[in-house]
Design an enzyme around this catalytic site. Structure first.
Site, mmCIF file in Angstrom:
data_model
loop_
_atom_site.group_PDB
_atom_site.id
_atom_site.type_symbol
_atom_site.label_atom_id
_atom_site.label_comp_id
_atom_site.label_asym_id
_atom_site.label_seq_id
_atom_site.Cartn_x
_atom_site.Cartn_y
_atom_site.Cartn_z
ATOM 1 N N HIS A 234 0.328 12.211 -35.873
ATOM 2 C CA HIS A 234 1.998 12.514 -34.265
ATOM 3 C C HIS A 234 2.780 13.474 -35.111
ATOM 4 C CE1 HIS A 234 1.145 8.712 -32.452
ATOM 5 N NE2 HIS A 234 -0.272 9.769 -31.641
ATOM 6 N N LYS B 112 11.279 10.589 -40.468
ATOM 7 C CA LYS B 112 11.227 9.215 -40.351
ATOM 8 C C LYS B 112 11.472 8.307 -41.304
ATOM 9 C CE LYS B 112 7.515 9.717 -37.987
ATOM 10 N NZ LYS B 112 6.205 9.572 -37.150
ATOM 11 N N TYR C 220 10.915 1.853 -36.917
ATOM 12 C CA TYR C 220 10.908 3.578 -37.216
ATOM 13 C C TYR C 220 12.672 3.742 -37.263
ATOM 14 C CZ TYR C 220 6.373 3.454 -34.974
ATOM 15 O OH TYR C 220 4.947 3.115 -34.999
ATOM 16 N N ASP D 215 -4.706 10.141 -28.902
ATOM 17 C CA ASP D 215 -4.888 10.450 -30.569
ATOM 18 C C ASP D 215 -6.652 10.982 -30.793
ATOM 19 O OD1 ASP D 215 -2.533 9.981 -30.835
ATOM 20 O OD2 ASP D 215 -3.133 7.589 -31.804
#
Length: 190
Positions: A62, A72, A132, A168
């Site tokens: 992603h 991130k 995250y 996905d």
């Protein structure tokens, strides 16, 4: 904290330097001053968590399209994951290259992923919990991805895939994507 370079500009793995005594252990997982000294992002406006029920679960790859690109800082707080970042920065000498590291509750490592990278992971244990820190709020209109099994990228996933979302599975290969989509991006994994 220790900051380890990964061989791709901007990607880092951090390791804790725990203080231990008879009570247990204490370690810093983030310090704005130390991150700034390494030229890394220090503002994380969103914190997210995912839980993968079965080992072999795959999430990704992603990213978010500009102007909503994200930095991130990823950690695994329960169980273990194989965490992957793919360089999608246009003009980068490492465009299309990837790095992966095992993150686990036991090793305490974190993976720092700058904007311009696709991100994904595979759970190595049942009930793996991933945390995250994200520099930009999730922007559904900027959400994008590339195939986890793109042969041109050649990621070596450690386990057979036991679960993956339809979304996905529907992402295009990198060669079928518009490079401008990823120029400065990376999205939270759901």
């Amino acid at each position: 904290m220790k900051f380890m370079e990964t061989g791709i500009d901007g990607l880092f793995v951090t390791e804790q330097e725990p203080f231990t005594d008879e009570r247990g252990a204490f370690a810093r997982t983030f310090c704005a001053r130390e991150f700034a000294e390494h030229g890394l992002e220090t503002q994380f406006v969103q914190h997210s968590r995912s839980m993968s029920k079965r080992k072999g679960t795959l999430r990704g790859l992603h990213f978010q399209r500009p102007p909503d690109g994200e930095v991130k800082l990823v950690s695994c707080v329960s169980g273990a994951i194989w965490d992957v970042a793919v360089d999608l920065r246009s003009g980068s000498q490492s465009y299309g290259h990837w790095r992966a590291f095992e993150l686990s509750a036991e090793n305490g490592r974190q993976f720092y992923i700058p904007a311009g990278f696709a991100h994904g992971f595979q759970s190595l244990t049942d009930h793996a919990v991933t945390h995250y820190l994200i520099s930009c709020a999730y922007a559904p209109g900027s959400a994008n991805g590339i195939r986890f099994d793109d042969s041109d990228i050649g990621i070596t996933w450690p386990r057979p895939v036991t679960a993956i979302s339809e979304k996905d599975l529907s992402w295009p290969r990198l060669c079928d994507s518009d490079p401008a989509d990823a120029a400065q991006s990376a999205q939270p994994v759901f």
